[in-house]
Design a protein around this motif. Sequence first.
Motif, PDB file in Angstrom:
ATOM      1  N   THR A 146       0.840  -1.198   0.000  1.00 13.50           N
ATOM      2  CA  THR A 146       0.000   0.000   0.000  1.00 13.50           C
ATOM      3  C   THR A 146       0.876   1.250   0.000  1.00 13.50           C
ATOM      4  O   THR A 146       1.879   1.318   0.734  1.00 13.50           O
ATOM      5  CB  THR A 146      -0.919   0.015   1.226  1.00 13.50           C
ATOM      6  N   MET A 147       0.525   2.225  -0.832  1.00 14.66           N
ATOM      7  CA  MET A 147       1.224   3.503  -0.876  1.00 14.66           C
ATOM      8  C   MET A 147       0.545   4.472   0.076  1.00 14.66           C
ATOM      9  O   MET A 147      -0.683   4.597   0.109  1.00 14.66           O
ATOM     10  CB  MET A 147       1.228   4.059  -2.300  1.00 14.66           C
ATOM     11  N   TRP A 148       1.346   5.202   0.866  1.00 10.26           N
ATOM     12  CA  TRP A 148       0.884   6.167   1.839  1.00 10.26           C
ATOM     13  C   TRP A 148       1.574   7.502   1.563  1.00 10.26           C
ATOM     14  O   TRP A 148       2.698   7.546   1.061  1.00 10.26           O
ATOM     15  CB  TRP A 148       1.227   5.729   3.265  1.00 10.26           C
ATOM     16  N   CYS A 149       0.913   8.583   1.915  1.00 11.14           N
ATOM     17  CA  CYS A 149       1.553   9.896   1.888  1.00 11.14           C
ATOM     18  C   CYS A 149       1.049  10.708   3.072  1.00 11.14           C
ATOM     19  O   CYS A 149      -0.062  10.480   3.582  1.00 11.14           O
ATOM     20  CB  CYS A 149       1.315  10.620   0.569  1.00 11.14           C
ATOM     21  N   SER A 150       1.877  11.639   3.543  1.00 12.11           N
ATOM     22  CA  SER A 150       1.531  12.467   4.699  1.00 12.11           C
ATOM     23  C   SER A 150       1.459  13.930   4.276  1.00 12.11           C
ATOM     24  O   SER A 150       2.210  14.388   3.422  1.00 12.11           O
ATOM     25  CB  SER A 150       2.561  12.294   5.812  1.00 12.11           C
ATOM     26  N   THR A 151       0.523  14.629   4.907  1.00 11.60           N
ATOM     27  CA  THR A 151       0.324  16.056   4.659  1.00 11.60           C
ATOM     28  C   THR A 151       0.028  16.736   5.984  1.00 11.60           C
ATOM     29  O   THR A 151      -0.015  16.093   7.052  1.00 11.60           O
ATOM     30  CB  THR A 151      -0.852  16.291   3.698  1.00 11.60           C
ATOM     31  N   ALA A 152      -0.201  18.059   5.936  1.00 11.22           N
ATOM     32  CA  ALA A 152      -0.583  18.782   7.146  1.00 11.22           C
ATOM     33  C   ALA A 152      -1.965  18.376   7.626  1.00 11.22           C
ATOM     34  O   ALA A 152      -2.316  18.614   8.791  1.00 11.22           O
ATOM     35  CB  ALA A 152      -0.531  20.295   6.882  1.00 11.22           C
ATOM     36  N   ASP A 153      -2.763  17.766   6.771  1.00 14.61           N
ATOM     37  CA  ASP A 153      -4.091  17.289   7.171  1.00 14.61           C
ATOM     38  C   ASP A 153      -4.036  15.934   7.849  1.00 14.61           C
ATOM     39  O   ASP A 153      -4.948  15.572   8.601  1.00 14.61           O
ATOM     40  CB  ASP A 153      -5.014  17.171   5.948  1.00 14.61           C
ATOM     41  N   GLY A 154      -3.022  15.142   7.545  1.00 12.26           N
ATOM     42  CA  GLY A 154      -2.948  13.800   8.075  1.00 12.26           C
ATOM     43  C   GLY A 154      -2.424  12.825   7.045  1.00 12.26           C
ATOM     44  O   GLY A 154      -1.703  13.192   6.106  1.00 12.26           O
ATOM     45  N   LEU A 155      -2.821  11.548   7.208  1.00 11.64           N
ATOM     46  CA  LEU A 155      -2.342  10.478   6.343  1.00 11.64           C
ATOM     47  C   LEU A 155      -3.349  10.151   5.247  1.00 11.64           C
ATOM     48  O   LEU A 155      -4.570  10.215   5.468  1.00 11.64           O
ATOM     49  CB  LEU A 155      -2.064   9.217   7.148  1.00 11.64           C
ATOM     50  N   TYR A 156      -2.820   9.734   4.077  1.00  9.96           N
ATOM     51  CA  TYR A 156      -3.648   9.259   2.964  1.00  9.96           C
ATOM     52  C   TYR A 156      -3.049   7.950   2.470  1.00  9.96           C
ATOM     53  O   TYR A 156      -1.830   7.742   2.518  1.00  9.96           O
ATOM     54  CB  TYR A 156      -3.666  10.281   1.821  1.00  9.96           C
ATOM     55  N   TRP A 157      -3.924   7.049   1.991  1.00  5.94           N
ATOM     56  CA  TRP A 157      -3.459   5.812   1.407  1.00  5.94           C
ATOM     57  C   TRP A 157      -4.159   5.590   0.070  1.00  5.94           C
ATOM     58  O   TRP A 157      -5.276   6.032  -0.150  1.00  5.94           O
ATOM     59  CB  TRP A 157      -3.684   4.619   2.329  1.00  5.94           C
ATOM     60  N   LEU A 158      -3.449   4.926  -0.841  1.00  6.90           N
ATOM     61  CA  LEU A 158      -3.916   4.763  -2.209  1.00  6.90           C
ATOM     62  C   LEU A 158      -4.757   3.503  -2.306  1.00  6.90           C
ATOM     63  O   LEU A 158      -4.277   2.389  -2.066  1.00  6.90           O
ATOM     64  CB  LEU A 158      -2.732   4.704  -3.181  1.00  6.90           C
TER      65      LEU A 158
END
Length: 1000
Positions: A146-158
């Motif tokens: 699973t691909m994940w990315c982080s931002t100022a809003d929180g975590l996202y996964w693809l």
Amino acid sequence: MTFRATLRTLRLILPAALIFSASAAEPPPRPYWHSSMVHKAWTKQEGAPTAVFGITQDQRGMLWFAANDGVYRFDGARFERLTAIDGNKLRSSNTNAILAVGSALWVGYSFGGVSVFDHGQAHHYGVEQGLPVRTIYQVVRSGDGTMWCSTADGLYWLDGAHWRYVEAADGLVPGNVHYFTALPDGSILADHPTGVYRNTPGSHRFRKVAGGQGIEIHTLLSNGDVLLVNQARQFFRYAALTGASAPLQFPPDVPPLDPFLDARGAIWVNNDAGLTLLGPDMRPLRTFAGLNNLSGKQVYNTLDDREGNLWLTTENGVDRIRESRLTAVPLPTRMFRAMSVQPDPDGTVWISNHKTDGDYDVATFGLRPDGSRIETPLSNMTASMLAPDGSLWFGNGQMLWQREHGAWRQWPLPPNLQGSDVQYMAVDRSGRMWLSMVRNGAYVFRDGAWQAGGGIAALTKLTPVSLHADPQGRVWFGYTSNRLAVLDGAALRQYGAADGLDVGNVAAILSYRGQLLVSGDQGVALLDGQRFVPLHDADGQALRGASAMVVTRKGELWLHGADGLTRVAAADLASGLASRRLRVDHFDNLDGYRGQPSQVRPLAVLSEAADGRMWYATSASVGWIDPANIAHNPQAPTAQVTTLRTDQRQYDARADLVLPQHSSNLEIEFTAAILSIPERVRFRYRLIGQEQAWRDAGARRAAFYTNLGPGSYRFEVLAANEDGVWSATPATLEFSIEPAFMQTVWFKLLCGVLALALAGGLYWWRLALVTARIGERLRERLRERERIARALHDNFLQSVQALMMQFNLIKHGLPPDDPVQAQIDAALDTADQVLGEGREQVLSLRLNHELSGDLEAALSGLGHILAARHGASFVLTVKGTPKPLRAAAAAEAYAIGREALLNAFRHACSDEVTVELRHASAQFSLQVRDCGRGMAAEVYERGHRPGHFGLTGMRERAHDVGGALEIRSVAGQGTTVTLRLPARRAYARKAADKLPSMPN
């Protein structure tokens, strides 16, 4: 602004492990750093990026950097700034996150969005795919893919083609997730303002595992280790996989402003003093001081590459720290310049320095294996030696010292030698100690007694630079300017340049299995019989000069020269001395070597310790290398082709590249990610379609080709790292060059047809010219024949006729019964026969087909004349469609037919003679047939009449024209003569082949 906000604003300290995919194979654990490390910095001046926010390493070993002016690629030697990857443009040059996963490169942007570049294709994710318009801090891949990315809003996964947000219902409240990493068990460990969270492997549900309000994360490693700090600036090391937490106590002189962990488990501290590595005991092990060493003051990101190097990015550039193969030991502050090192049998290494003008007088000390020191009463030592009995000897300009069984003894130098430094020491087989005394020649010391030159007057005149006592009991003395002497008993023999000695100042002498090696500042030589021969390396280059030589207990040869250490493996030494070529390994500044050995005095600058380590001393350091544990880079580099250039443009290396016409001059650039010691990279390449053999490019990263023709080519390149490990498979680039019309097969065929047509035209023109010349000559011959025929008719035959008339008048004037009457009648009969033959010759001249060009007419005229004269009948028939005959064929056929007709009428006595001309498609034939008495049996069998050559001439003419002649004769039944000519020899192809007829 809080401390957390400051870190977030500056994008500080991104851990190395965050960059790698959790699915990648974990490298084996590396040992802790030792104190000697090699550091190198690249700044914007060398093309390095600044203020890097992301760093990763791809499967080919390349480093990739995400910066605010684009993506940078680095192979260890050159930085490349890219605004497009494989021809696909970045959505923005302001990049922030980057991750290599397999062959794909993931890029996150500062203003939102993620791009994936793989095999020349690009896929972009944005708001439409579920991502916010916020900075992408990191991109990580978990163990389940699973691909994940982080931002100022929180975590996202693809999720397929869409990004999903990790909501509060999943256990993670909205908030800035800046750091997170994939753990070995497949879970995700994330930093959140409220603590450290971890999900269940394979799910998107999170739970808090550590920390809380005021707890910040400084480092996340892929093994689950986390560096935490609370508001009181107390640091803890938390192991996410076990849940264990341990406080860290930093040294008071190393304020932990920005500490971080590396993959070796080491703790680094970045503060105003620079970058400090703490040892396992949390004491400073090595410090890189600010801008004097690092490219900048603040470390932004770190990465541990697959070769074991630690990479740092700062506000000014990129830094690399790697372990050196040579380990330098800490020295007293004022100890430098002329240093020496001497191990003893118990493992202690004694370090001295020789004080020169302006230097400090630092005492000699012993360094135990555990790192502790032994103080000594010695200082300013100029020579040292380990004697065969295990005792240690030191000397200077005042004293001679011995250490044995832990006790020191000393002897003052004789008054005449006070101030004369001891330069070299050696003990011969009888136990005598030989010493080289500066400005006083050689001395022997034994039981406190001194003897100048050992009783040899010649040895008192020159001061030896070096001494050596060999196993045979001989003592060797090395001098300046290629001079060497050996004392064998009481006999002294000298060697010099005339004996092949060409090493300069003889600084070291060594015995190896009965052979003698000498070295100096100009090279190394071997005594072969009575002459010295130079030694070379495997490439045929002369060995570098050496100040010291050692053969280890395991049979290795080590040399210490001005540019570092050289090793010859035991397996290569014996064979190398036999061939005069030695395969060597060099250890120089790239391996941590600093300074150079003493050039004025041959101090003890190379020795083997009891534990097998080789100790060396230079003007800048004292250190060691363990021959049994030399670090090697087993990572086979992956070569890759990057660019192809022609005279017109540049192409990215991609499959099935087609170059335009006339692309004959090419430059092909290639590289390989060799990050530890890229200065020692080696390449070799070849262009299939142009060559089969490999070319050695050395460190050059480009190949040049000129005058290439159209066609298909495959370029192959291999790379080797610093330890000679070659690529498993070559990198390839297949391309083709389109042919211009003049380079196509059709053009070549057209040229061939035109060439053939031109050759054919030239051939027919030449044939016509030759035929015309032959025709002219034949016409000249015809005219000459007519002239001869007229002359014979008008002169000779008329004269014969007149002569016959005169004889008739004489006859009529004689009485009828005169006996002369019979004689005159016989003469007149003979003359009449001669006259007849003459008329036949004249007729033959006028009717010859070779001159007239009409075979049928010529034979018909000749046959009817002969038939009338001999009272026989003549018939000529033509079968088939008549075709023009070649001039040569017609002439030879007429000559053969004429001879056959004459034979038939004169000798066969036939009542009828027939001639048949047959024009068939395959051949032409001429047949002359009579029904006379036939040939005599002996003539037919022999093929000719003795003294006559008519039949022989007929056969020769048939052979010359390429035909066959057949003669059949039966006694009493006649004779048949047949000439057969192949069509290609008989028939004319055009008018030029025919003989033009003369006008009547």
